[in-house]
Scaffold this motif. Sequence first.
Motif, PDB file in Angstrom:
ATOM      1  N   GLU A  72       0.829  -1.206   0.000  1.00  0.00           N
ATOM      2  CA  GLU A  72       0.000   0.000   0.000  1.00  0.00           C
ATOM      3  C   GLU A  72       0.868   1.262   0.000  1.00  0.00           C
ATOM      4  O   GLU A  72       0.545   2.243  -0.679  1.00  0.00           O
TER       5      GLU A  72
ATOM      6  N   LYS B 185      -3.241  -8.595  -1.048  1.00  0.00           N
ATOM      7  CA  LYS B 185      -2.519  -7.417  -1.564  1.00  0.00           C
ATOM      8  C   LYS B 185      -1.013  -7.642  -1.499  1.00  0.00           C
ATOM      9  O   LYS B 185      -0.277  -7.281  -2.418  1.00  0.00           O
TER      10      LYS B 185
ATOM     11  N   ASP C  24       1.821  -8.192  -4.718  1.00  0.00           N
ATOM     12  CA  ASP C  24       2.960  -7.262  -4.789  1.00  0.00           C
ATOM     13  C   ASP C  24       4.298  -7.960  -4.564  1.00  0.00           C
ATOM     14  O   ASP C  24       5.357  -7.405  -4.866  1.00  0.00           O
TER      15      ASP C  24
ATOM     16  N   LYS D  88       2.361   1.907  -3.475  1.00  0.00           N
ATOM     17  CA  LYS D  88       1.366   2.486  -4.395  1.00  0.00           C
ATOM     18  C   LYS D  88       1.209   3.979  -4.180  1.00  0.00           C
ATOM     19  O   LYS D  88       0.905   4.723  -5.111  1.00  0.00           O
TER      20      LYS D  88
END
Length: 229
Positions: free
Chosen positions: A44, A109, A113, A47
């Motif tokens: 996160e 997530k 990644d 990003k």
Amino acid sequence: MKLNEVVPWGRTLEEYKLMFNLSEADLNTKILGCGDGPASFNAEMAKLGHLVVSIDPIYQFSLEQIRKRVQEIYEPVISHVKKNAHRYVWKNFHNVDELGQARLAAMEKFLLDYEVGKTEGRYLFQSLPSLKLFDSQFELCVCSHLLFLYSEQLPLDFHIASIHELLRIAQEVRIFPLLNLDGEPSPYVKPVIHELTSKDFNVQIQSVAYEFQKDGNQMLKIMRRHSDS
């Protein structure tokens, strides 16, 4: 480390913000995540254009190995939480099913990644108490659900050596939570504070806006008194 001994359980960026009192200014520093495992914190943050490097022994394993282990442990962990629901505070999560879905989403997530992050050097296979990182390489280190939590498995000298190593690498270290796996205050908090203050570190116990284990709403914040130039 053997993968069948690992319990991967991922937390989110929002949880990290709450667990570690992370301000916007903190998020813009160079951050080392210690023991991040399959948290979505790094993914996160990447990003959003922030720099986080995560270290964990689990990163020696492949994407598929970690995914398989997540699938294996999910039901046993959720069953354990259901049996012990009275030991938790249902504020950030309203019930066990909501907790489980949030954990699966965070770990997915991470998994999406993981290979890119490894290529970019954001997920490093390293283990405390000795890290192959430069002095003062990071401004902030956050250590989630490792030190103090595993007090029965990791002795006091491991805790002290590990924290000194993290303070070599980062100007500030934050550790959460200060409870052990049984939800009791770790017996190592006081001796660790005594050791660090005797070495002239600035050490504080701070309350945070996150509580899942009952009374588990505190972190240890350790700063060098004189930052390196």
